[in-house]
Design a protein around this motif. Structure first.
Motif, PDB file in Angstrom:
ATOM      1  N   GLU A  55       0.807  -1.216   0.000  1.00  0.00           N
ATOM      2  CA  GLU A  55       0.000   0.000   0.000  1.00  0.00           C
ATOM      3  C   GLU A  55       0.836   1.261   0.000  1.00  0.00           C
ATOM      4  O   GLU A  55       0.426   2.286  -0.547  1.00  0.00           O
ATOM      5  CB  GLU A  55      -0.967   0.002   1.188  1.00  0.00           C
ATOM      6  CG  GLU A  55      -2.042  -1.074   1.124  1.00  0.00           C
ATOM      7  CD  GLU A  55      -1.605  -2.418   1.691  1.00  0.00           C
ATOM      8  OE1 GLU A  55      -0.392  -2.607   1.981  1.00  0.00           O
ATOM      9  OE2 GLU A  55      -2.478  -3.296   1.852  1.00  0.00           O
ATOM     10  N   LYS A  77      -7.274  -0.888   2.571  1.00  0.00           N
ATOM     11  CA  LYS A  77      -8.070  -0.905   3.800  1.00  0.00           C
ATOM     12  C   LYS A  77      -7.198  -0.434   4.954  1.00  0.00           C
ATOM     13  O   LYS A  77      -6.013  -0.154   4.779  1.00  0.00           O
ATOM     14  CB  LYS A  77      -8.641  -2.292   4.070  1.00  0.00           C
ATOM     15  CG  LYS A  77      -7.641  -3.333   4.544  1.00  0.00           C
ATOM     16  CD  LYS A  77      -8.383  -4.567   5.064  1.00  0.00           C
ATOM     17  CE  LYS A  77      -7.430  -5.720   5.285  1.00  0.00           C
ATOM     18  NZ  LYS A  77      -8.115  -6.966   5.615  1.00  0.00           N
ATOM     19  N   GLN A 114      -7.644  -8.787  10.308  1.00  0.00           N
ATOM     20  CA  GLN A 114      -7.085  -9.311  11.557  1.00  0.00           C
ATOM     21  C   GLN A 114      -7.208  -8.323  12.709  1.00  0.00           C
ATOM     22  O   GLN A 114      -6.903  -8.672  13.842  1.00  0.00           O
ATOM     23  CB  GLN A 114      -5.627  -9.767  11.359  1.00  0.00           C
ATOM     24  CG  GLN A 114      -4.603  -8.669  11.160  1.00  0.00           C
ATOM     25  CD  GLN A 114      -4.378  -8.301   9.696  1.00  0.00           C
ATOM     26  OE1 GLN A 114      -5.251  -8.448   8.860  1.00  0.00           O
ATOM     27  NE2 GLN A 114      -3.202  -7.805   9.386  1.00  0.00           N
ATOM     28  N   HIS A 373      -1.461 -25.948   0.663  1.00  0.00           N
ATOM     29  CA  HIS A 373      -1.025 -25.472   1.987  1.00  0.00           C
ATOM     30  C   HIS A 373      -1.263 -26.543   3.054  1.00  0.00           C
ATOM     31  O   HIS A 373      -0.537 -26.618   4.032  1.00  0.00           O
ATOM     32  CB  HIS A 373      -1.811 -24.225   2.410  1.00  0.00           C
ATOM     33  CG  HIS A 373      -1.451 -22.965   1.677  1.00  0.00           C
ATOM     34  ND1 HIS A 373      -0.195 -22.710   1.165  1.00  0.00           N
ATOM     35  CD2 HIS A 373      -2.196 -21.861   1.401  1.00  0.00           C
ATOM     36  CE1 HIS A 373      -0.193 -21.507   0.604  1.00  0.00           C
ATOM     37  NE2 HIS A 373      -1.394 -20.970   0.728  1.00  0.00           N
ATOM     38  N   MET A 415       1.098  -8.025   8.074  1.00  0.00           N
ATOM     39  CA  MET A 415       1.745  -8.669   6.929  1.00  0.00           C
ATOM     40  C   MET A 415       3.264  -8.555   6.998  1.00  0.00           C
ATOM     41  O   MET A 415       3.815  -7.477   7.182  1.00  0.00           O
ATOM     42  CB  MET A 415       1.238  -8.071   5.622  1.00  0.00           C
ATOM     43  CG  MET A 415      -0.184  -8.506   5.325  1.00  0.00           C
ATOM     44  SD  MET A 415      -0.767  -7.951   3.727  1.00  0.00           S
ATOM     45  CE  MET A 415       0.071  -9.090   2.646  1.00  0.00           C
ATOM     46  N   SER A 441       2.413 -13.574  -1.947  1.00  0.00           N
ATOM     47  CA  SER A 441       2.013 -12.175  -2.100  1.00  0.00           C
ATOM     48  C   SER A 441       2.517 -11.372  -0.900  1.00  0.00           C
ATOM     49  O   SER A 441       3.027 -10.257  -1.045  1.00  0.00           O
ATOM     50  CB  SER A 441       0.487 -12.075  -2.199  1.00  0.00           C
ATOM     51  OG  SER A 441       0.087 -10.770  -2.509  1.00  0.00           O
ATOM     52  N   HIS A 445       5.015  -8.210  -0.453  1.00  0.00           N
ATOM     53  CA  HIS A 445       4.416  -7.027   0.197  1.00  0.00           C
ATOM     54  C   HIS A 445       5.356  -6.450   1.258  1.00  0.00           C
ATOM     55  O   HIS A 445       5.748  -5.291   1.205  1.00  0.00           O
ATOM     56  CB  HIS A 445       3.076  -7.428   0.820  1.00  0.00           C
ATOM     57  CG  HIS A 445       2.360  -6.353   1.583  1.00  0.00           C
ATOM     58  ND1 HIS A 445       2.729  -5.971   2.845  1.00  0.00           N
ATOM     59  CD2 HIS A 445       1.283  -5.591   1.262  1.00  0.00           C
ATOM     60  CE1 HIS A 445       1.913  -5.011   3.271  1.00  0.00           C
ATOM     61  NE2 HIS A 445       1.032  -4.763   2.329  1.00  0.00           N
ATOM     62  N   THR A 470      -0.423 -16.674  -6.446  1.00  0.00           N
ATOM     63  CA  THR A 470      -1.512 -15.698  -6.428  1.00  0.00           C
ATOM     64  C   THR A 470      -1.753 -15.203  -4.998  1.00  0.00           C
ATOM     65  O   THR A 470      -1.235 -15.779  -4.044  1.00  0.00           O
ATOM     66  CB  THR A 470      -2.800 -16.335  -7.010  1.00  0.00           C
ATOM     67  OG1 THR A 470      -3.821 -15.343  -7.121  1.00  0.00           O
ATOM     68  CG2 THR A 470      -3.316 -17.468  -6.137  1.00  0.00           C
ATOM     69  N   ALA A 472      -4.221 -15.630  -2.809  1.00  0.00           N
ATOM     70  CA  ALA A 472      -5.384 -16.522  -2.837  1.00  0.00           C
ATOM     71  C   ALA A 472      -6.473 -16.085  -1.871  1.00  0.00           C
ATOM     72  O   ALA A 472      -7.648 -15.990  -2.227  1.00  0.00           O
ATOM     73  CB  ALA A 472      -4.943 -17.943  -2.523  1.00  0.00           C
TER      74      ALA A 472
END
Ligand SMILES: Cc1ncc(C[n+]2csc(CCOP(=O)(O)OP(=O)(O)O)c2C)c(N)n1
Lengths: 609, 204
Positions: A55, A77, A114, A373, A415, A441, A445, A470, A472
């Motif tokens: 972001e 967000k 979260q 996973h 993250m 991802s 990030h 991806t 996901a």
């Protein structure tokens, strides 16, 4: 799009941005507002749209576009707004050129986040940026258009802060007129504005430039208030009685709904902007004894109203989420009804009286049947159990490995936190292996700086990267390691292995559907010194199940009931939803089984064949 | 007029198509439509609740208030009961008798309630509803994916606002050509489950 359509709030905001002539759209997925970006990418192939790697990057790309005098939109967000805060605090000082709208979607109730936050505090109270807070999808679309105009009028970024319930509401939306400016990109340097640096500013008589910019930002507040005063998103609805209700954003909708059920006609102040319109607020407060502020999530406007009352010496009781209404979570009509009853304004009819909800079994999230996973988590569970390892987790589909039945990861934070937290645990000299589990991802990030730092500081950790190609968890958005862009065009794929190697980590790549191979690689990695990366590579099954590039050979498996002793290893260490446990035996639900055959590899007794 | 509908199920059951069908139907009649979904986990297996509100007056909140739903469509029994507080005591329910156990129930750490317990809770809230074998029928006809159209068929059987023929046209517009025929047969079956016999009728 058609003239009138039943669409989501996000689609409505996308439409608003398109009508406003947005040229550059950036963002990072996993937000109530994700679809804004996806819809623009789909509807308007001529516009520049990107999934940024995080972001902060998204807000920076958008700023670049704004400097070229183009209209630009960054979508995220609350967690993402946190990540982007450093940049946001800078462009709050410099202002912008082309209209810049920042969508900061909040998730009251944390239905898919979260944590729960009110970004009005970060962006307005702390960042001093003006905010528009929509009450409905329809209004969100109008606000989007208005925000672009206001951004250019004031030379500052405008924030649109839709809550999840506005993003994910569906309503009938009408197309509108274009308000797009007609202009070409251009760039002119303006260093006293766009160079944020601790330097003496000649234009301000030699004051330090940051302080001078801060003065300008503070001076802007009066202009924002003027705009709020005239804004079509704030209004007073006259009514009877000495108790008034103030509805901010979607809070207004719940007030109106509650009043309609009780045939109430109390005065209402509808608020859609920050800063507040001070004169309108004063006009509303006149003659009232008590006001109830209905807002999501924190008592932001409530405190502003209290401040106005204090300044004016008004004896108005101000009630809201500070003490009166629930201080956490999403609002709804019932909460407003309860407030009305608690204040003794009106008795509630039977259907609105408190209701004891029956206790039903909860549905915890888990990986899909056939997800790679799950076998990866199983291998990690076995290996870390053997070596008393600790696993730090990250956010993504694999994070459900921290819930029952698997209960592998011991931590989930923001993250990218898995890797530095693992390094921190290991740095104490704890005599146990530490393993970080992170998705691809998330790796791009915010995982990357953590990996660099761990390697640089000689951390002794294993980092498992679940590379499913991806994002996901959030609906399959591509990322830097996917090989495709937001419109599925082929682009260079950044190799996680190459990046990890360049950082100085040892790297092993495994197919997570091969549990034996995965366990072997994990054991080697754990025993090794330094940063060891294990890349578990298999495409997201949910996304790829229809293609023929499966990473497992389909096997029809059955439970041999004579051999099954009900030890539940397959359930507790693997937990596939297609496995059923009843009367001491396991069975397989054929309707949902996808024949990955992993449960057969997990069973120690050879009872699944 | 106003009609508030709650559709409660788990991810992958096709709530969304059902709520879009209801919305399109009402829009064609020139009514106001507003709704929302609450998706417990943005993934398969989590609870999914759709709120669908239809009215001839302005609707402010996308969420159906407690005690206001005229109809509760339970695609899954536990999810239906979990959302029973939305149902008006005068409202009706249709429950798909197809329990999807939770992970914890599978593990034996939680108990999936018995049919009797579920029925008792439903009865205590509303005197009128149906429990039907929509998913069993869908499976029998080829795929579980048709559960949603069977439920829509059943809905037209209990709610006069939805005309069976007109709703069929709306559904046909939403479905891909190659699955259309079978889905429309399934829709018909759903309608029959309510109107042909009272086998699924539950009364207090
Ligand atoms: C700062 C921030 N932005 C966005 C999100 C939403 N989010 C949750 S998990 C996730 C990424 C999951 O992707 P990946 O790491 O590839 O794991 P996968 O789900 O594919 O296994 C995102 C973007 C978030 N939690 N925090």
């Amino acid at each position: 799009m058609q003239k009138r359509k039943f669409i989501m709030g996000d689609d409505a905001m996308a439409l608003g941005a398109i009508e406003a002539g947005v040229k550059v759209v950036t963002g990072y997925p996993g937000t109530p507002a994700t679809e804004i970006l996806e819809v623009i990418a789909k509807e308007r192939p001529d516009l520049y749209v990107e999934w940024s790697s995080n972001e902060k990057v998204a807000t920076e790309v958008a700023m670049g576009a704004s400097l070229a005098n183009m209209r630009t939109l960054a979508v995220m967000k609350h967690n993402g707004t946190n990540v982007a805060t450093d940049m946001i605090m800078h462009f709050a000082f410099t202002g912008v050129k082309g209209g810049y709208v920042l969508v900061s979607a909040d998730d009251p109730g944390a239905n898919s986040s979260q944590n729960e936050e009110d970004t009005r505090i970060l962006l307005h109270t702390y960042g001093h940026l003006p905010i528009l807070d929509p009450a409905s999808p329809e209004e969100a679309k109008e606000m989007m258009k208005n925000a672009f105009d206001l951004s250019e009028k004031t030379g500052s970024a405008y924030v649109l802060r839709p809550v999840m319930r506005v993003c994910h509401a569906r309503a009938i939306i009408e197309e509108g007129e274009s308000t797009a400016p007609d202009r070409e990109p251009s760039f002119e340097p303006d260093r006293s504005r766009f160079v944020m640096s601790a330097v003496n500013e000649p234009k301000a008589g030699g004051k330090m430039r940051p302080m001078w910019r801060h003065e300008l930002l503070n001076a802007k507040q009066e202009e924002y208030k003027e705009i709020s005063e005239k804004s079509p998103f704030n209004w007073i609805e006259e009514g009877k009685g000495r108790t008034g209700f103030i509805g901010c954003g979607i809070g207004f909708a719940y007030i109106k709904e509650a009043f309609s059920h009780l045939d109430l006609n109390l005065p209402i102040l509808k608020i859609g902007t920050l800063p507040l319109p001070p004169q309108k607020v004063r006009q509303f407060l006149k003659g009232l004894e008590r006001v109830v502020v209905v807002e999501e999530i924190e008592p932001v406007v409530e405190r502003m109203i209290k401040e106005i009352c204090f300044e004016d010496g008004l004896k108005v009781e101000v009630l809201g989420r500070e003490k009166f209404l629930p201080a956490e979570g999403e609002l709804n009509t019932q909460i407003v009804l309860d407030a009305i009853s608690k204040l003794g304004i009106k008795e509630l009819p039977e259907e609105f009286k408190p209701f004891d909800k029956p206790k039903m079994p909860i549905r915890t999230r888990t990986q899909c049947v056939g997800c790679s996973h799950r076998s990866l988590l199983n291998a990690m569970k076995e290996v870390t159990r053997k070596y008393k390892g600790i696993v730090t987790g990250d956010i993504g589909c694999h994070d459900a490995g921290s819930f029952p039945p698997i209960e592998l990861q011991s931590t989930i934070y923001c993250m990218g936190a898995s890797i530095p937290m693992a390094a921190g645990l290991a740095s104490t000299g704890l005599d146990r292996p530490v393993v970080a589990m992170i998705g691809d991802s998330t790796f791009f990030h915010m995982g990357l700086p953590g990996l660099v730092s761990a390697s640089y500081n000689g951390a002794n950790i294993t980092v498992v990267i679940g590379e499913n190609g991806t994002t996901a968890m959030t609906g399959f958005q591509p990322h830097a390691g996917s090989g495709v862009d937001v419109r599925e065009n082929e682009v260079p794929k950044i190799s996680i292995e190459a990046v990890a190697k360049a950082v100085g980590a040892t790297v092993r790549t495994v197919n997570p559907y091969n549990i034996a191979e995965t366990k072997k690689a994990l054991e080697e990695a754990i025993k090794e010194k330094g940063v060891s990366v294990v890349v578990a590579k298999a495409p997201c099954f949910l996304r790829n199940s229809k293609s023929d590039q499966l990473f497992f050979t389909p096997r029809a498996v059955e439970v041999d009931v004579d051999r099954c002793n009900g030890c539940k290893i397959c359930i507790n260490d693997f937990g596939c939803p297609s496995l059923r446990y009843m009367d001491g035996k396991v069975s397989i639900d054929k309707a949902t089984c996808v024949m990955c055959g992993m449960c057969a590899d997990v069973c120690k007794r050879g009872a699944i064949v | 007029m106003k009609l508030d509908i709650i559709i409660a199920g788990v991810g992958g059951q096709g709530n969304l198509l059902a709520s879009v069908a209801l919305a399109n139907y009402a829009m064609n009649k020139g009514l106001e439509v507003f709704g929302t979904e609450t998706i417990g986990a943005a993934q398969r297996g989590g609870s999914v609740i759709s709120h669908m509100r239809i009215s001839d007056k302005k609707i402010y909140s996308p969420l159906v208030p407690q005690g206001s739903a005229d109809i509760l469509l339970g695609f899954e029994p536990v999810e239906a009961v979990r959302n029973i507080h939305f149902l008006s005591p005068k409202g009706k329910f249709i429950i798909n008798n197809y329990p999807i156990p939770t992970v914890l129930c599978n593990m034996g750490m939680d108990q999936y309630p018995s049919e009797e317990e579920i029925l008792n809770i439903l009865r205590s809230r509303s005197p009128q509803g149906y429990v039907i074998d929509a998913s069993e029928k869908a499976k029998e006809m080829g795929t579980l994916m048709m559960t949603n159209v069977i439920m829509l068929g059943a809905l037209t059987g209990i709610e006069p606002f939805f005309d069976k023929q007109e709703m069929q046209i709306i559904i046909a517009e939403l479905l891909p050509q190659k699955v259309l025929k079978n889905n429309l047969l399934a829709y018909e079956e759903g309608y029959k489950m309510i109107t042909d016999s009272n086998a699924g009728l539950v009364t207090a």
